[in-house]
Design an enzyme around this catalytic site. Structure first.
Site, PDB file in Angstrom:
ATOM      1  N   THR A  12       0.824  -1.209   0.000  1.00  0.00           N
ATOM      2  CA  THR A  12       0.000   0.000   0.000  1.00  0.00           C
ATOM      3  C   THR A  12       0.857   1.259   0.000  1.00  0.00           C
ATOM      4  O   THR A  12       2.000   1.246   0.489  1.00  0.00           O
ATOM      5  CB  THR A  12      -0.903  -0.012   1.254  1.00  0.00           C
ATOM      6  OG1 THR A  12      -1.475   1.283   1.428  1.00  0.00           O
ATOM      7  CG2 THR A  12      -0.115  -0.325   2.524  1.00  0.00           C
ATOM      8  N   ASP A  13       0.297   2.356  -0.489  1.00  0.00           N
ATOM      9  CA  ASP A  13       1.003   3.645  -0.414  1.00  0.00           C
ATOM     10  C   ASP A  13       1.054   4.179   1.024  1.00  0.00           C
ATOM     11  O   ASP A  13       1.806   5.109   1.311  1.00  0.00           O
ATOM     12  CB  ASP A  13       0.340   4.692  -1.339  1.00  0.00           C
ATOM     13  CG  ASP A  13      -1.096   5.019  -0.981  1.00  0.00           C
ATOM     14  OD1 ASP A  13      -1.667   4.372  -0.069  1.00  0.00           O
ATOM     15  OD2 ASP A  13      -1.664   5.947  -1.602  1.00  0.00           O
ATOM     16  N   GLU A  14       0.273   3.568   1.928  1.00  0.00           N
ATOM     17  CA  GLU A  14       0.224   4.092   3.300  1.00  0.00           C
ATOM     18  C   GLU A  14       1.555   3.915   4.035  1.00  0.00           C
ATOM     19  O   GLU A  14       1.806   4.579   5.037  1.00  0.00           O
ATOM     20  CB  GLU A  14      -0.939   3.443   4.071  1.00  0.00           C
ATOM     21  CG  GLU A  14      -2.243   3.664   3.328  1.00  0.00           C
ATOM     22  CD  GLU A  14      -3.503   3.336   4.111  1.00  0.00           C
ATOM     23  OE1 GLU A  14      -3.472   3.329   5.340  1.00  0.00           O
ATOM     24  OE2 GLU A  14      -4.535   3.085   3.451  1.00  0.00           O
ATOM     25  N   TYR A  64      -1.810  -0.536  10.937  1.00  0.00           N
ATOM     26  CA  TYR A  64      -1.947  -1.187   9.626  1.00  0.00           C
ATOM     27  C   TYR A  64      -0.748  -0.882   8.747  1.00  0.00           C
ATOM     28  O   TYR A  64      -0.075  -1.789   8.245  1.00  0.00           O
ATOM     29  CB  TYR A  64      -3.242  -0.737   8.934  1.00  0.00           C
ATOM     30  CG  TYR A  64      -3.270  -1.063   7.449  1.00  0.00           C
ATOM     31  CD1 TYR A  64      -3.283  -2.391   7.005  1.00  0.00           C
ATOM     32  CD2 TYR A  64      -3.269  -0.054   6.479  1.00  0.00           C
ATOM     33  CE1 TYR A  64      -3.283  -2.691   5.640  1.00  0.00           C
ATOM     34  CE2 TYR A  64      -3.270  -0.349   5.122  1.00  0.00           C
ATOM     35  CZ  TYR A  64      -3.284  -1.673   4.705  1.00  0.00           C
ATOM     36  OH  TYR A  64      -3.283  -1.960   3.359  1.00  0.00           O
ATOM     37  N   LYS A 119       2.303  -3.311   7.248  1.00  0.00           N
ATOM     38  CA  LYS A 119       2.579  -3.490   5.815  1.00  0.00           C
ATOM     39  C   LYS A 119       4.026  -3.069   5.505  1.00  0.00           C
ATOM     40  O   LYS A 119       4.717  -3.723   4.716  1.00  0.00           O
ATOM     41  CB  LYS A 119       1.598  -2.684   4.968  1.00  0.00           C
ATOM     42  CG  LYS A 119       0.162  -3.183   4.990  1.00  0.00           C
ATOM     43  CD  LYS A 119      -0.043  -4.568   4.391  1.00  0.00           C
ATOM     44  CE  LYS A 119       0.173  -4.621   2.912  1.00  0.00           C
ATOM     45  NZ  LYS A 119      -0.219  -5.948   2.340  1.00  0.00           N
TER      46      LYS A 119
HETATM   47  P1  NAD Z   1      -9.598  -7.432   2.049  1.00  0.00           P
HETATM   48  O1  NAD Z   1      -9.631  -7.152   3.511  1.00  0.00           O
HETATM   49  O2  NAD Z   1     -10.806  -7.152   1.228  1.00  0.00           O
HETATM   50  O3  NAD Z   1      -9.212  -8.957   1.789  1.00  0.00           O
HETATM   51  C1  NAD Z   1      -8.202  -9.606   2.509  1.00  0.00           C
HETATM   52  C2  NAD Z   1      -8.314 -11.098   2.240  1.00  0.00           C
HETATM   53  O4  NAD Z   1      -7.268 -11.747   2.981  1.00  0.00           O
HETATM   54  C3  NAD Z   1      -9.636 -11.707   2.716  1.00  0.00           C
HETATM   55  O5  NAD Z   1     -10.149 -12.589   1.733  1.00  0.00           O
HETATM   56  C4  NAD Z   1      -9.252 -12.470   3.976  1.00  0.00           C
HETATM   57  O6  NAD Z   1     -10.071 -13.603   4.224  1.00  0.00           O
HETATM   58  C5  NAD Z   1      -7.813 -12.868   3.673  1.00  0.00           C
HETATM   59  N1  NAD Z   1      -7.050 -13.081   4.900  1.00  0.00           N
HETATM   60  C6  NAD Z   1      -6.959 -12.259   5.979  1.00  0.00           C
HETATM   61  N2  NAD Z   1      -6.210 -12.811   6.944  1.00  0.00           N
HETATM   62  C7  NAD Z   1      -5.777 -14.006   6.442  1.00  0.00           C
HETATM   63  C8  NAD Z   1      -4.958 -15.047   6.959  1.00  0.00           C
HETATM   64  N3  NAD Z   1      -4.438 -14.973   8.194  1.00  0.00           N
HETATM   65  N4  NAD Z   1      -4.714 -16.118   6.176  1.00  0.00           N
HETATM   66  C9  NAD Z   1      -5.223 -16.204   4.926  1.00  0.00           C
HETATM   67  N5  NAD Z   1      -6.049 -15.266   4.401  1.00  0.00           N
HETATM   68  C10 NAD Z   1      -6.313 -14.184   5.155  1.00  0.00           C
HETATM   69  O7  NAD Z   1      -8.330  -6.626   1.499  1.00  0.00           O
HETATM   70  P2  NAD Z   1      -8.112  -5.881   0.120  1.00  0.00           P
HETATM   71  O8  NAD Z   1      -8.637  -4.508   0.217  1.00  0.00           O
HETATM   72  O9  NAD Z   1      -8.573  -6.764  -0.985  1.00  0.00           O
HETATM   73  O10 NAD Z   1      -6.524  -5.787   0.109  1.00  0.00           O
HETATM   74  C11 NAD Z   1      -5.730  -6.840  -0.423  1.00  0.00           C
HETATM   75  C12 NAD Z   1      -4.275  -6.464  -0.324  1.00  0.00           C
HETATM   76  O11 NAD Z   1      -4.036  -5.241  -1.025  1.00  0.00           O
HETATM   77  C13 NAD Z   1      -3.795  -6.219   1.109  1.00  0.00           C
HETATM   78  O12 NAD Z   1      -2.499  -6.746   1.232  1.00  0.00           O
HETATM   79  C14 NAD Z   1      -3.783  -4.706   1.240  1.00  0.00           C
HETATM   80  O13 NAD Z   1      -2.810  -4.282   2.165  1.00  0.00           O
HETATM   81  C15 NAD Z   1      -3.424  -4.300  -0.174  1.00  0.00           C
HETATM   82  N6  NAD Z   1      -3.920  -2.964  -0.593  1.00  0.00           N
HETATM   83  C16 NAD Z   1      -5.238  -2.639  -0.455  1.00  0.00           C
HETATM   84  C17 NAD Z   1      -5.697  -1.399  -0.910  1.00  0.00           C
HETATM   85  C18 NAD Z   1      -7.155  -1.009  -0.824  1.00  0.00           C
HETATM   86  O14 NAD Z   1      -7.500   0.136  -1.161  1.00  0.00           O
HETATM   87  N7  NAD Z   1      -8.055  -1.881  -0.430  1.00  0.00           N
HETATM   88  C19 NAD Z   1      -4.795  -0.491  -1.470  1.00  0.00           C
HETATM   89  C20 NAD Z   1      -3.441  -0.866  -1.594  1.00  0.00           C
HETATM   90  C21 NAD Z   1      -3.018  -2.113  -1.168  1.00  0.00           C
HETATM   91  P1  TYD Z   2     -10.803   3.978   4.237  1.00  0.00           P
HETATM   92  O1  TYD Z   2     -11.776   3.562   3.174  1.00  0.00           O
HETATM   93  O2  TYD Z   2     -10.904   3.349   5.572  1.00  0.00           O
HETATM   94  O3  TYD Z   2      -9.343   3.792   3.606  1.00  0.00           O
HETATM   95  P2  TYD Z   2      -7.892   4.268   4.198  1.00  0.00           P
HETATM   96  O4  TYD Z   2      -8.044   4.678   5.614  1.00  0.00           O
HETATM   97  O5  TYD Z   2      -7.092   3.029   4.048  1.00  0.00           O
HETATM   98  O6  TYD Z   2      -7.476   5.400   3.299  1.00  0.00           O
HETATM   99  O7  TYD Z   2     -10.918   5.555   4.433  1.00  0.00           O
HETATM  100  C1  TYD Z   2     -10.754   6.459   3.341  1.00  0.00           C
HETATM  101  C2  TYD Z   2     -10.810   7.853   3.908  1.00  0.00           C
HETATM  102  O8  TYD Z   2     -12.132   8.090   4.407  1.00  0.00           O
HETATM  103  C3  TYD Z   2      -9.877   8.071   5.101  1.00  0.00           C
HETATM  104  O9  TYD Z   2      -9.383   9.406   5.064  1.00  0.00           O
HETATM  105  C4  TYD Z   2     -10.790   7.891   6.315  1.00  0.00           C
HETATM  106  C5  TYD Z   2     -12.128   8.397   5.802  1.00  0.00           C
HETATM  107  N1  TYD Z   2     -13.331   7.776   6.403  1.00  0.00           N
HETATM  108  C6  TYD Z   2     -14.348   8.589   6.907  1.00  0.00           C
HETATM  109  O10 TYD Z   2     -14.273   9.828   6.849  1.00  0.00           O
HETATM  110  N2  TYD Z   2     -15.435   7.972   7.443  1.00  0.00           N
HETATM  111  C7  TYD Z   2     -15.566   6.621   7.520  1.00  0.00           C
HETATM  112  O11 TYD Z   2     -16.595   6.121   8.069  1.00  0.00           O
HETATM  113  C8  TYD Z   2     -14.513   5.799   6.998  1.00  0.00           C
HETATM  114  C9  TYD Z   2     -14.596   4.296   7.055  1.00  0.00           C
HETATM  115  C10 TYD Z   2     -13.415   6.425   6.442  1.00  0.00           C
END
Ligand code: NAD
Ligand code: TYD
Length: 349
Positions: free
Chosen positions: A132-134, A157, A161
């Site tokens: 992630t970019d975070e 989080y 990561k």
């Molecule tokens: P998500 O929470 O939707 O899915 C995570 C998946 O991992 C789920 O299917 C869960 O069952 C599985 N999982 C969790 N713990 C586990 C374990 N101990 N063993 C096996 N499986 C397990 O997450 P996402 O949003 O799809 O993100 C996927 C990846 O991409 C993550 O690594 C996250 O850090 C990264 N990422 C997400 C975003 C975003 O905006 N969602 C952005 C950048 C990077």
């Molecule tokens: P989120 O979807 O949780 O992603 P991330 O924290 O990984 O960026 O949140 C996106 C943005 O929205 C973040 O600045 C937090 C804000 N946010 C709210 O303002 N209200 C909410 O209920 C949630 C879940 C997030």
């Protein structure tokens, strides 16, 4: 099948789009979805591809080293695309240890599993870690994260990561494992679990509930259509250079309040409401502790070197997302029943 690829977290939001893309695009490659099916994992996300000949599912918790080793011994994969993680910042604030166990220990278990199975023969092998970019921390009013930006994670989080990214790079330098890493901005689109901002807002508008905006709402994120991310992952997995990192972003910075207002208008149009009705639900609530002010990504390296670029922009993507949730009521009902209600009550009390 000519070869096998393990995709961890394939039942989650991004992972399910990655699995679908790979299953359809590479019929001669066995795509093995490895997932523990936590609250965020849902095999319904893959109902359109789960009967394909080149798809398989294994329920494995990556925190369990022995189970991971057995998985590698059975599958003997040529490649790993590692997405499984605890992914929600707010949950990491309540329960950091869960993030340490899955995101750090789980990643090391995966690296060790690959190392033992490949036993020094890295020809044709690849371990791809999705991050992630975070990890880069928080930006001021200007500037972009590049691949050279120093890590400065600020939530449990992002710290977990960041730690996993360092470990993946350590396996490249120490053991010569051919790894590749990408750091991506905020994704949105179908199958996003409604604890995250965009699906939470859509779900709350549907139910006429307040739309909680943390703090002043001027926090900024760069939004990327999830299928654009899945395509970037495919490109990097196939053509990225071992040991390299690629930033992925949508060129789409938006302040939360602007994003939510735009989404409200899209929902009003789709639901046949008077324009402005949903905006009345916007409610400013207590801020998230340590809330990162701004993320923005420079993804020019990926565009220049591997030829990927985002195709879908929020004007179109937000509408497609809202339509998907309105057309998939059963999915939304299933994931918001039970444990979600308890989570919501505690988080927004
Ligand atoms: P998500 O929470 O939707 O899915 C995570 C998946 O991992 C789920 O299917 C869960 O069952 C599985 N999982 C969790 N713990 C586990 C374990 N101990 N063993 C096996 N499986 C397990 O997450 P996402 O949003 O799809 O993100 C996927 C990846 O991409 C993550 O690594 C996250 O850090 C990264 N990422 C997400 C975003 C975003 O905006 N969602 C952005 C950048 C990077
Ligand atoms: P989120 O979807 O949780 O992603 P991330 O924290 O990984 O960026 O949140 C996106 C943005 O929205 C973040 O600045 C937090 C804000 N946010 C709210 O303002 N209200 C909410 O209920 C949630 C879940 C997030």
């Amino acid at each position: 099948m000519k070869k096998s690829i393990i995709v961890t977290g394939g039942a989650g939001f991004i992972g399910s789009h990655v699995v679908r893309l790979l299953v359809n695009k590479y019929p001669d490659t066995r795509i093995v979805n490895v997932d523990a099916l936590t609250y965020a994992g849902n095999l319904e996300n893959l109902s359109d591809v789960d009967s394909a000949d080149n798809y398989a599912f294994r329920k494995v918790d990556i925190r369990d080293a022995a189970a991971v080793d057995a998985l590698f011994a059975e599958i003997q994969p040529e490649g790993v695309i590692h997405l499984a993680a605890e992914s929600h910042v707010d949950r990491s604030i309540t329960d950091p240890l869960a993030f340490i166990m899955t995101n750090i220990v789980g990643t090391v278990n995966m690296l060790n599993g690959a190392r033992k199975a490949w036993d020094g023969d890295y020809e044709g092998k690849r371990f791809y870690h999705v991050s992630t970019d975070e990890v880069y921390g928080s930006l001021g009013e200007t500037g972009l994260f590049t691949e050279e930006t120093s890590y400065d994670p600020r939530s449990p989080y992002s710290a977990s990561k960041a730690s996993s990214d360092h470990l993946v790079r350590a396996y490249f330098h120490t053991y010569g494992m051919p790894v590749v890493i990408s750091n991506c901005s905020n994704n949105y689109g179908p199958n996003h679990f409604p604890e995250k901002l965009i699906p939470l807002v859509i779900n709350n508008i549907k139910h006429g509930k307040p739309l909680p905006i943390y703090g002043d709402g001027k926090y900024t994120r760069d939004w990327l259509w999830v299928i654009d991310h899945a395509e970037a992952i495919d490109v990097i997995f196939q053509t990225g250079v071992a040991g390299e990192t690629y930033n992925i972003g949508g060129n789409n910075e938006m302040k939360n309040i602007d994003l939510v207002e735009q989404l409200c208008d899209v929902m009003d149009e789709l639901l046949g409401n008077e324009l402005g009705a949903s905006r009345k639900l916007i409610t400013f609530v207590k801020d998230r502790p340590g809330h990162d002010r701004r993320y923005a990504i420079d993804s020019s390296k990926l565009q220049r070197e591997l030829g990927w670029e985002p195709k879908v922009y929020p004007k179109e993507g937000l509408k497609m997302t809202a339509e998907w949730y309105l057309n998939n009521e059963k999915w939304l009902e299933n994931v918001t029943s039970g444990a979600y209600a308890n989570y919501y009550e505690k988080q927004y009390a």
